[in-house]
Structures are given as structure tokens and as C-alpha cells.
Design a protein around this motif. Sequence first.
Motif, mmCIF file in Angstrom:
data_model
loop_
_atom_site.group_PDB
_atom_site.id
_atom_site.type_symbol
_atom_site.label_atom_id
_atom_site.label_comp_id
_atom_site.label_asym_id
_atom_site.label_seq_id
_atom_site.Cartn_x
_atom_site.Cartn_y
_atom_site.Cartn_z
ATOM 1 N N MET A 1 0.839 -1.201 0.000
ATOM 2 C CA MET A 1 0.000 0.000 0.000
ATOM 3 C C MET A 1 0.882 1.262 0.000
ATOM 4 S SD MET A 1 -2.939 1.021 2.744
ATOM 5 C CE MET A 1 -1.944 2.190 3.693
ATOM 6 N N THR A 2 0.516 2.240 -0.780
ATOM 7 C CA THR A 2 1.263 3.503 -0.712
ATOM 8 C C THR A 2 0.434 4.532 0.070
ATOM 9 O OG1 THR A 2 0.338 4.384 -2.755
ATOM 10 C CG2 THR A 2 2.386 3.112 -2.944
ATOM 11 N N SER A 3 1.126 5.532 0.571
ATOM 12 C CA SER A 3 0.416 6.606 1.266
ATOM 13 C C SER A 3 0.902 7.948 0.714
ATOM 14 C CB SER A 3 0.647 6.515 2.771
ATOM 15 O OG SER A 3 2.022 6.441 3.029
ATOM 16 N N THR A 4 0.098 8.972 0.966
ATOM 17 C CA THR A 4 0.393 10.286 0.375
ATOM 18 C C THR A 4 0.770 11.292 1.459
ATOM 19 O OG1 THR A 4 -1.213 9.828 -1.363
ATOM 20 C CG2 THR A 4 -0.541 12.126 -1.095
ATOM 21 N N LEU A 5 1.910 11.923 1.237
ATOM 22 C CA LEU A 5 2.428 12.947 2.139
ATOM 23 C C LEU A 5 2.512 14.260 1.365
ATOM 24 C CD1 LEU A 5 3.959 13.793 4.804
ATOM 25 C CD2 LEU A 5 6.072 13.139 3.592
ATOM 26 N N ILE A 6 1.953 15.308 1.940
ATOM 27 C CA ILE A 6 2.021 16.635 1.306
ATOM 28 C C ILE A 6 2.794 17.569 2.233
ATOM 29 C CG2 ILE A 6 0.705 18.561 0.345
ATOM 30 C CD1 ILE A 6 -1.747 16.549 0.354
ATOM 31 N N ILE A 156 17.342 18.100 12.347
ATOM 32 C CA ILE A 156 17.037 16.702 12.008
ATOM 33 C C ILE A 156 16.897 15.881 13.291
ATOM 34 C CG2 ILE A 156 17.982 14.612 10.920
ATOM 35 C CD1 ILE A 156 19.209 16.486 8.790
ATOM 36 N N GLU A 157 17.801 16.133 14.215
ATOM 37 C CA GLU A 157 17.810 15.382 15.478
ATOM 38 C C GLU A 157 16.518 15.571 16.281
ATOM 39 O OE1 GLU A 157 20.739 15.986 19.040
ATOM 40 O OE2 GLU A 157 21.874 15.510 17.234
ATOM 41 N N ARG A 158 15.909 16.764 16.216
ATOM 42 C CA ARG A 158 14.672 16.965 16.994
ATOM 43 C C ARG A 158 13.425 16.702 16.154
ATOM 44 N NH1 ARG A 158 12.374 21.879 14.394
ATOM 45 N NH2 ARG A 158 13.758 23.631 14.817
ATOM 46 N N MET A 159 13.538 16.790 14.817
ATOM 47 C CA MET A 159 12.358 16.600 13.971
ATOM 48 C C MET A 159 12.083 15.120 13.702
ATOM 49 S SD MET A 159 11.384 15.866 10.678
ATOM 50 C CE MET A 159 12.979 15.906 9.878
ATOM 51 N N LEU A 160 13.151 14.340 13.437
ATOM 52 C CA LEU A 160 12.935 12.941 13.018
ATOM 53 C C LEU A 160 12.196 12.075 14.044
ATOM 54 C CD1 LEU A 160 15.889 11.442 10.950
ATOM 55 C CD2 LEU A 160 13.554 11.981 10.232
ATOM 56 N N PRO A 161 12.467 12.232 15.353
ATOM 57 C CA PRO A 161 11.684 11.421 16.303
ATOM 58 C C PRO A 161 10.178 11.638 16.145
ATOM 59 C CG PRO A 161 13.530 12.455 17.416
ATOM 60 C CD PRO A 161 13.491 13.038 16.037
ATOM 61 N N TYR A 162 9.777 12.867 15.805
ATOM 62 C CA TYR A 162 8.348 13.167 15.628
ATOM 63 C C TYR A 162 7.819 12.538 14.333
ATOM 64 C CZ TYR A 162 4.068 15.939 15.805
ATOM 65 O OH TYR A 162 2.751 16.344 15.869
ATOM 66 N N TRP A 163 8.645 12.549 13.311
ATOM 67 C CA TRP A 163 8.292 11.856 12.061
ATOM 68 C C TRP A 163 8.004 10.390 12.363
ATOM 69 C CZ3 TRP A 163 6.932 11.823 7.087
ATOM 70 C CH2 TRP A 163 7.284 10.743 6.283
ATOM 71 N N HIS A 164 8.914 9.763 13.101
ATOM 72 C CA HIS A 164 8.765 8.329 13.370
ATOM 73 C C HIS A 164 7.610 8.042 14.333
ATOM 74 C CE1 HIS A 164 12.204 7.191 11.037
ATOM 75 N NE2 HIS A 164 13.023 7.962 11.736
ATOM 76 N N SER A 165 7.426 8.891 15.346
ATOM 77 C CA SER A 165 6.428 8.575 16.381
ATOM 78 C C SER A 165 5.017 8.944 15.956
ATOM 79 C CB SER A 165 6.759 9.322 17.679
ATOM 80 O OG SER A 165 6.660 10.712 17.472
ATOM 81 N N ILE A 167 3.961 11.251 12.677
ATOM 82 C CA ILE A 167 3.547 11.489 11.285
ATOM 83 C C ILE A 167 3.419 10.159 10.535
ATOM 84 C CG2 ILE A 167 4.080 12.721 9.143
ATOM 85 C CD1 ILE A 167 5.593 14.792 10.847
ATOM 86 N N THR A 168 4.371 9.266 10.735
ATOM 87 C CA THR A 168 4.295 7.985 10.015
ATOM 88 C C THR A 168 3.105 7.143 10.501
ATOM 89 O OG1 THR A 168 5.865 6.947 11.533
ATOM 90 C CG2 THR A 168 6.761 7.847 9.486
ATOM 91 N N GLU A 169 2.656 7.403 11.725
ATOM 92 C CA GLU A 169 1.474 6.683 12.225
ATOM 93 C C GLU A 169 0.242 7.044 11.372
ATOM 94 O OE1 GLU A 169 -0.418 7.411 16.266
ATOM 95 O OE2 GLU A 169 1.088 5.864 16.692
ATOM 96 N N SER A 170 0.107 8.319 11.056
ATOM 97 C CA SER A 170 -1.011 8.753 10.203
ATOM 98 C C SER A 170 -0.878 8.158 8.805
ATOM 99 C CB SER A 170 -1.036 10.278 10.092
ATOM 100 O OG SER A 170 -1.238 10.846 11.350
ATOM 101 N N LEU A 171 0.351 8.142 8.301
ATOM 102 C CA LEU A 171 0.572 7.576 6.959
ATOM 103 C C LEU A 171 0.227 6.089 6.962
ATOM 104 C CD1 LEU A 171 3.925 9.440 6.291
ATOM 105 C CD2 LEU A 171 1.817 9.736 4.944
ATOM 106 N N ALA A 172 0.625 5.394 8.014
ATOM 107 C CA ALA A 172 0.348 3.955 8.094
ATOM 108 C C ALA A 172 -1.159 3.689 8.147
ATOM 109 C CB ALA A 172 1.033 3.362 9.323
ATOM 110 N N ALA A 173 -1.895 4.642 8.728
ATOM 111 C CA ALA A 173 -3.355 4.487 8.807
ATOM 112 C C ALA A 173 -4.023 4.813 7.466
ATOM 113 C CB ALA A 173 -3.902 5.394 9.904
#
Length: 247
Positions: A1-6, A156-165, A167-173
Motif C-alpha cells: 500500500m502507498t500513502s500520500t504525504l504533502i 534533524i535530530e529533533r524533527m525525526l523522532p516526531y516523524w517516526h512517532s 507522522i508515520t502513524e497517520s501515513l500507516a493508517a
Amino acid sequence: MTSTLILLRHGNSEWNAKNLFTGWVDVRLTEQGRAEAKRAGELLLEHDLLPDILYTSRLTRAIQTADIALEEADRLWIDVKRSWRLNERHYGALQGKDKAQTLEQYGPEQFQTWRRSFDVPPPPLDDDSEFSQAHDKRYAELGVDAPRTESLALVIERMLPYWHSDITESLAAGDVTLVVAHGNSLRALVKHLDGISDDEIAELNIPTGIPLVYELDDDFSPTGPGRYLDPEAAAAGAAAVANQGKK
Ligand SMILES: O=C(O)[C@H](O)COP(=O)(O)O
């Protein structure tokens, strides 16, 4: 499945218009910035890219941009999450300084190092500066750890943890996920997504107000290059960002 990020950088701000280093200073959109945000919403509608969830920084210019774009796309009702982790890079002692004057005073090499090197932060900003956020309530959770300056590496060090915790959760949904943020927090995310090297990222500039769309695979890796919904305006906008400071 692909997901869309804007991804969407806020529209032209009062301090973009004045050519001042902004960082965490909480300035608002100009009329031009509001028009860019409206156009961004129109582009989303035209391309049938209707966000299911919105992520923004805690800075007003990103929040205003998102609201105007979503109003245009009739999606003001979607869920919203805000985080300081999507804020612009803290520009340290450069916050509030004129970009052209800084270039003239320190020369092109130092200017470029401060703006676009990967890991050299500008000098830290004093807590008693009028441009400091050290006592800003919205960052109370950070306590004494609130940044006083940042390099792109630190963003990057402060943004990426939020991406992983989050933003990617919404994409996975399967949610069409809109992230409205800033020139350098988005450069940080694009660096991660596109696997751009520490040296090459210096060449990447993100224009204001033009949606950049990625399709992502199950591992949240792009299935192809990100595409701007108005490529010509994006190229012109990115060139203008690159040339800031030059007369
Ligand atoms: O904080 C700022 O001044 C801008 O939003 C980004 O500036 P830059 O393109 O000079 O990094």
C-alpha cells in the motif's frame, strides 16, 4: 500500500518580506503569503489531494498557512497536531538580523556557512534578547533545553523522532497527511526522505506556499521523486530563496 504525504512551507511572512533572519520569532503572513496559502489550497483541490490530517509547527505563519489552504479545500474540519519539533530552525544570534547586511558584514563564505552548512550553528541567542523565545510559554515543556541556536543537523535530530512517532502513524493508517512547516524543517525532512548527503543538502531550497507531494511505500520511503503541484512557480521560488541576501 502507498500513502500520500504533502509538504507545504508557509507563505511569505512579514520577515521574509523584510529579508530578516526569522527562525523561532513568531511573525505573521503578509498579504502575498495569504494569497500563496489560498493558491496552495486551490492546488490541493485541483489535484484531488484532500488531506485527512494536518501537522504544523507551533509558529503562527505555518498555522495561518494551513488554515487558509484548508479553508480553500473545504477541509478546515480535519484533525490537527502541532509540535515545536516542526518549527523553523532556531537561527540563534542571527534572528532579527537583515540578511543583506549580514552578507555584507561577514562575507559570502560565512553567510553561506550559517545559512546552509549541515552542522555549523550560528552563535547562540542571549535569553534577554528581544528576539529570544527562552521565556515563551508555548515551549515551556522544553525547560532549559529549549534551543538557543540550531544547525540543520540539530533540526534533524529533533524533527525525526516526531516523524517516526507521529507522522508515520497517520501515513500507516492511510491518511493523506499534510505537514505545514518551514524552509529548514522541511529541508530536514526532504533530506531524510530523498537520502540527500550532508554536502548536497546545501543546494536544496524550499519555496514558500507550494505543495510538494510524495507517494510513500510501506517503509515510508518515496516511490519516486517528490513533485511540486506548480513546478514552474516552485523553481522560481526556490531560486529566490537561494538568492536571499544578494542585492
Ligand atoms: O528563518 C528564516 O529566516 C527563514 O524562514 C529561512 O531562512 P533561510 O532560507 O535563510 O535559511
